[in-house]
Design a protein around this motif. Structure first.
Motif, PDB file in Angstrom:
ATOM      1  N   ASN A   1       0.934  -1.408   0.060  1.00 46.51           N
ATOM      2  CA  ASN A   1      -0.012   0.001   0.295  1.00 46.51           C
ATOM      3  C   ASN A   1       0.620   1.443   0.025  1.00 46.51           C
ATOM      4  N   LEU A   2       1.748   1.063  -1.297  1.00 45.00           N
ATOM      5  CA  LEU A   2       2.177   2.335  -1.185  1.00 45.00           C
ATOM      6  C   LEU A   2       2.204   3.124  -2.374  1.00 45.00           C
ATOM      7  N   GLU A   3       1.910   4.526  -1.991  1.00 49.98           N
ATOM      8  CA  GLU A   3       1.647   5.696  -3.753  1.00 49.98           C
ATOM      9  C   GLU A   3       2.227   6.665  -3.650  1.00 49.98           C
ATOM     10  N   ASN A   4       2.557   7.312  -4.925  1.00 48.69           N
ATOM     11  CA  ASN A   4       2.733   8.421  -4.776  1.00 48.69           C
ATOM     12  C   ASN A   4       1.901   8.846  -6.519  1.00 48.69           C
ATOM     13  N   SER A   5       1.131  10.271  -5.586  1.00 44.68           N
ATOM     14  CA  SER A   5       0.060  10.902  -6.854  1.00 44.68           C
ATOM     15  C   SER A   5       0.883  12.346  -7.581  1.00 44.68           C
ATOM     16  N   ASN A   6       1.851  11.877  -7.670  1.00 46.19           N
ATOM     17  CA  ASN A   6       3.031  12.965  -8.348  1.00 46.19           C
ATOM     18  C   ASN A   6       3.303  12.623  -9.051  1.00 46.19           C
ATOM     19  N   ALA A   7       2.944  13.235 -10.923  1.00 49.23           N
ATOM     20  CA  ALA A   7       3.360  12.609 -12.422  1.00 49.23           C
ATOM     21  C   ALA A   7       5.115  11.733 -12.336  1.00 49.23           C
ATOM     22  N   GLY A   8       5.968  13.672 -11.340  1.00 50.88           N
ATOM     23  CA  GLY A   8       7.012  12.476 -11.022  1.00 50.88           C
ATOM     24  C   GLY A   8       7.744  12.102 -10.570  1.00 50.88           C
ATOM     25  N   GLY A   9       6.996  11.980  -9.775  1.00 50.11           N
ATOM     26  CA  GLY A   9       7.603  10.945  -8.620  1.00 50.11           C
ATOM     27  C   GLY A   9       7.420   9.670  -8.873  1.00 50.11           C
ATOM     28  N   GLY A  10       7.914   8.554  -7.743  1.00 52.84           N
ATOM     29  CA  GLY A  10       8.336   7.121  -7.964  1.00 52.84           C
ATOM     30  C   GLY A  10       7.794   6.138  -7.225  1.00 52.84           C
ATOM     31  N   VAL A  11       7.591   5.276  -7.284  1.00 59.21           N
ATOM     32  CA  VAL A  11       8.011   3.998  -6.317  1.00 59.21           C
ATOM     33  C   VAL A  11       8.237   3.224  -6.343  1.00 59.21           C
ATOM     34  N   PHE A  12       8.702   2.926  -4.808  1.00 60.91           N
ATOM     35  CA  PHE A  12       9.831   1.421  -4.475  1.00 60.91           C
ATOM     36  C   PHE A  12       9.537   0.416  -3.509  1.00 60.91           C
ATOM     37  N   GLY A  13       9.291  -0.533  -3.446  1.00 69.32           N
ATOM     38  CA  GLY A  13       9.111  -1.593  -2.167  1.00 69.32           C
ATOM     39  C   GLY A  13      10.309  -1.730  -1.777  1.00 69.32           C
ATOM     40  N   ILE A  14      11.200  -1.725  -1.979  1.00 64.67           N
ATOM     41  CA  ILE A  14      12.896  -2.002  -1.645  1.00 64.67           C
ATOM     42  C   ILE A  14      14.013  -1.359  -2.089  1.00 64.67           C
ATOM     43  N   THR A  15      14.874  -0.421  -2.512  1.00 62.55           N
ATOM     44  CA  THR A  15      15.315  -0.148  -2.593  1.00 62.55           C
ATOM     45  C   THR A  15      16.863  -0.265  -2.783  1.00 62.55           C
ATOM     46  N   VAL A  16      17.850  -0.696  -3.085  1.00 63.47           N
ATOM     47  CA  VAL A  16      19.352  -0.791  -2.978  1.00 63.47           C
ATOM     48  C   VAL A  16      20.068  -0.428  -3.546  1.00 63.47           C
ATOM     49  N   GLY A  17      21.067   0.624  -3.049  1.00 61.97           N
ATOM     50  CA  GLY A  17      21.656   2.133  -4.161  1.00 61.97           C
ATOM     51  C   GLY A  17      22.839   1.622  -3.185  1.00 61.97           C
ATOM     52  N   GLY A  18      23.612   1.025  -2.727  1.00 64.29           N
ATOM     53  CA  GLY A  18      25.317   0.976  -2.405  1.00 64.29           C
ATOM     54  C   GLY A  18      25.488  -0.367  -1.247  1.00 64.29           C
ATOM     55  N   GLY A  19      26.143  -0.336  -1.388  1.00 65.47           N
ATOM     56  CA  GLY A  19      26.547  -1.457   0.164  1.00 65.47           C
ATOM     57  C   GLY A  19      27.738  -2.933  -0.582  1.00 65.47           C
ATOM     58  N   THR A  20      28.622  -2.993   0.127  1.00 60.72           N
ATOM     59  CA  THR A  20      29.290  -3.889  -0.367  1.00 60.72           C
ATOM     60  C   THR A  20      28.544  -5.409  -0.724  1.00 60.72           C
ATOM     61  N   THR A  21      27.529  -5.908   0.405  1.00 59.80           N
ATOM     62  CA  THR A  21      26.807  -7.783   0.206  1.00 59.80           C
ATOM     63  C   THR A  21      25.667  -6.751   0.584  1.00 59.80           C
ATOM     64  N   THR A  22      24.635  -6.547  -0.058  1.00 60.71           N
ATOM     65  CA  THR A  22      23.278  -6.999   0.814  1.00 60.71           C
ATOM     66  C   THR A  22      22.556  -8.237  -0.105  1.00 60.71           C
ATOM     67  N   GLU A  23      22.323  -8.485   0.999  1.00 59.18           N
ATOM     68  CA  GLU A  23      20.846 -10.225   1.074  1.00 59.18           C
ATOM     69  C   GLU A  23      19.516  -9.834   1.133  1.00 59.18           C
ATOM     70  N   VAL A  24      18.834 -10.019  -0.153  1.00 56.72           N
ATOM     71  CA  VAL A  24      17.191  -9.961   0.056  1.00 56.72           C
ATOM     72  C   VAL A  24      16.495  -9.927  -0.470  1.00 56.72           C
ATOM     73  N   ASN A  25      15.952 -10.893   1.079  1.00 55.26           N
ATOM     74  CA  ASN A  25      14.934 -12.121   0.743  1.00 55.26           C
ATOM     75  C   ASN A  25      13.747 -12.308   1.552  1.00 55.26           C
ATOM     76  N   ASN A  26      12.856 -13.224   1.200  1.00 51.58           N
ATOM     77  CA  ASN A  26      11.792 -13.028   1.439  1.00 51.58           C
ATOM     78  C   ASN A  26      10.877 -12.598   2.276  1.00 51.58           C
ATOM     79  N   ASN A  27      11.309 -11.549   1.254  1.00 47.88           N
ATOM     80  CA  ASN A  27      10.185 -10.571   1.571  1.00 47.88           C
ATOM     81  C   ASN A  27       9.026 -10.681   0.828  1.00 47.88           C
TER      82      ASN A  27
END
Length: 622
Positions: free
Chosen positions: A473-499
């Motif tokens: 239930n994430l929302e952005n009503s602006n035409a120039g926006g964005g909607v992201f559940g999980i964002t990984v933008g940096g880091g050495t090792t990232t585990e994204v599991n079972n979400n």
């Protein structure tokens, strides 16, 4: 000695307020030494009534000071030795009103001579003092070792202070100059030695300033009030009816704790405090709990079960609003637990730009941070309609060698923002941190600005684990926006599991890939396994594309056993993609990737299982 049942009332005929020629009472009750080695020890002041006239700036309800003589209060002449101070002072059940300063207790300056114990209030409600209608100005005489600020209770140069069950209520906007405080434990004149412990519990505090630029701090323990082995407990205090009575720019802090690696305290507990129905009229910054200082080695901190009651709002636009703040440089041996806190019903100004951080724990040295457990907190019903960034929970700079750092069981919901909005953020100026962000629920985040709405954002760290979270239930009503559940933008090792990620919406989004379940934009190595993403978004934008999972081709990304479903409706040249990569580069595609289930609706030019900016695939070979 015990003084009880004493009543002191200012004579209305006394009207001269000039310090040199005044006719008004200065000290309701004074506790002073006879000689520097003969102090007033073990004094109990109980059940007395003091009603003066705060238009005279030098009015103090109860004044105990062992750093000057009676005849020359502005000249330092400290008590010395074990009998010179006012050790054992007990101030219980007194009623003090219409003074500039309520209660002052200052012990001798030398560390060896500090008062051992002082009690302002006690274990029961009857023991507490009632201090009301205090505060006029900071322009009073410079009594030695007394802070040049307006205070309900001031304590200094004592090893163990108890401040309990007091009612501290300032005048309603009567303080027209300087900083206004409720309870102030001042840094000792010299670093304390021996066992130090301060306990501040069960007080009710209201501070209202009429100084537009004046700062307000309801409860402050200054760095240097304890030592590196000392302990501090701030428990069950209630803060209410506070802020500026005029349009203001002054800062407001309700609990402020200072310290350092050398000055301590070693143990800090801030628990079960309440912030009740607070509305602040300032464009300056506001913080409920500021607990930001570098801990000594092996220092421990517990911040638990604190709550906003009814609501908290700041009507002036600008500055930063924080519920909790710790952003120092504690070592890896330090540990902190934040649990059971409920900071909800928060509103900031509808216009302008105010940064809102509901909970920020980014304490830790850049070479290796402190150990953190942030669990079972609830942050909900939060509104920041202006352009500022809103983040519900920030957890960063945790010990990279410790696998037990935990951000778990937290619930973030009902957050609206006009700027960038993030549910949980883990950031780092370098890669030295390790977080486990597990089992959190982030839902009902709503943005209306050109920034993004993101459930969980990872932008750095040595080893990050994001597992078992529910984001929906994430929302952005602006035409120039964005909607992201999980964002990984940096880091050495990232585990994204079972979400579990679903119900992301952008009814007006107008971009080619502005709605994404799992959005991998940077980092070094990302392993994503056993995640479930289901999207079904629509947009009125002329161009609209979306991805269940989108990955940059810069980091190495390994995908295993994910269920990626995208049933969104694309517009223009946009694509509804189950899996999208930023380019045709395949060298960063993890070779161990396997067993992923991809679905993008009925196969067609706009509904694809895979896209890389050049190629698209609507089916996969068996």
């Amino acid at each position: 000695m015990t003084l009880t049942g004493f009543t002191l009332l200012e004579n209305p005929a006394n009207t001269v307020v000039a310090a040199a020629t005044n006719t008004m009472t200065e000290w309701g009750i004074a506790v002073l030494y006879a000689t520097v080695t003969d102090g007033a020890r073990d004094v109990t002041l109980q059940g007395n009534t003091i009603d003066l006239n705060r238009t005279y700036p030098n009015t103090f309800g109860i004044y105990a000071n062992a750093t000057h003589s009676e005849a020359a209060p502005t000249t330092g002449a400290t008590a010395t030795g074990p009998t010179g101070g006012h050790n054992g002072l007990r101030v219980l059940g007194n009623t003090i009103t219409d003074v500039n300063i309520g209660i002052v207790s200052v012990g001798p300056t030398a560390a060896a001579d500090h008062d051992a114990t002082v009690a302002i209030g006690g274990a029961t409600a009857a023991d507490g003092n009632t201090i009301t209608n205090y505060g006029t100005t900071n322009a009073f005489s410079s009594y030695f070792s007394v802070s040049g600020t307006v205070n309900g209770i001031l304590v200094r140069n004592v090893r163990a202070a108890t401040i309990a069950n007091n009612t501290v209520e300032s005048s309603n906007g009567g303080t027209t100059a300087g900083t206004l405080r409720g309870i102030f434990v001042v840094a000792a004149s010299n670093a304390p030695t021996g066992t130090t412990a301060h306990t501040i519990t069960d007080n009710r505090i209201s501070v209202r300033s009429g100084a537009a630029t004046g700062a307000i701090t309801a409860l402050q323990v200054e760095s240097g009030a304890l030592n590196a082995t000392g302990s501090l407990s701030i428990l069950r205090n209630d803060f209410h009816t506070s802020g500026h009575t005029v349009t203001a720019s002054g800062t407001v802090i309700f609990i402020a704790v200072g310290g350092s690696a050398t000055a301590g305290p070693l143990s800090t507990t801030i628990s079960s405090n309440t912030f009740t129905n607070l509305t602040l009229n300032t464009t300056g910054s506001a913080t409920l709990i500021n607990n930001s200082f570098a801990r000594p080695a092996n220092g421990t901190t517990t911040v638990s079960n604190n709550a906003i009651v009814t609501q908290f709002s700041k009507t002036g636009a600008g500055g930063t609003v924080r519920g909790y703040f710790n952003d120092s440089t504690s070592p890896p041996s330090a540990s902190e637990t934040n649990s059971g806190n409920t900071f909800s019903n928060i509103t900031v100004a509808a216009t302008g730009s105010t940064t809102l951080e509901v909970w920020r724990n980014s304490d830790g040295a850049t070479t290796g941070g402190s150990r953190k457990t942030i669990t079972n907190n609830a942050f909900s019903n939060i509104s920041n309609p202006g352009a500022g960034v809103t983040t519900a929970l920030i957890a960063s700079f945790s010990d990279p060698t410790f696998a037990g750092n935990s951000v778990s069981g937290n619930t973030i919901s009902g957050v609206t923002a006009g700027g960038t909005l993030i549910g949980i953020s883990s950031t780092s100026q370098n890669q030295n941190q390790n977080q486990n962000i597990n089992g959190n629920t982030v839902h009902t985040l709503t943005g209306s600005g050109t920034g993004t709405v993101t459930g969980i954002s990872i932008s750095g760290g040595n080893s990050q684990v994001v597992a078992g979270n529910k984001i929906y239930n994430l929302e952005n009503s602006n035409a120039g926006g964005g909607v992201f559940g999980i964002t990984v933008g940096g880091g050495t090792t990232t585990e994204v599991n079972n979400n579990l990620i679903g119900d992301l919406r952008g009814p007006n989004l107008n971009a080619g890939n502005s709605l994404v379940g799992i959005n991998i934009t940077g980092g070094t190595t990302i392993n994503a396994s056993y995640n479930t993403v289901r999207l079904a978004a629509t947009s009125a934008g002329a161009l609209f594309g979306s991805s269940a999972l989108s990955a940059s081709t810069t980091p190495t990304v390994t995908l295993r056993n994910n269920l990626l479903v995208n049933l969104s409706t694309a517009n223009g040249t946009g694509l509804t993609a189950a899996y999208r990569r930023s380019s045709t580069t395949l060298t960063s595609y993890g070779a161990a990737s396997n067993n992923n289930a991809l679905f993008a609706g009925t196969p067609g030019p706009a509904n694809v299982l895979f896209a890389d900016g050049t190629n698209t695939d609507t089916t996969l070979a068996a």
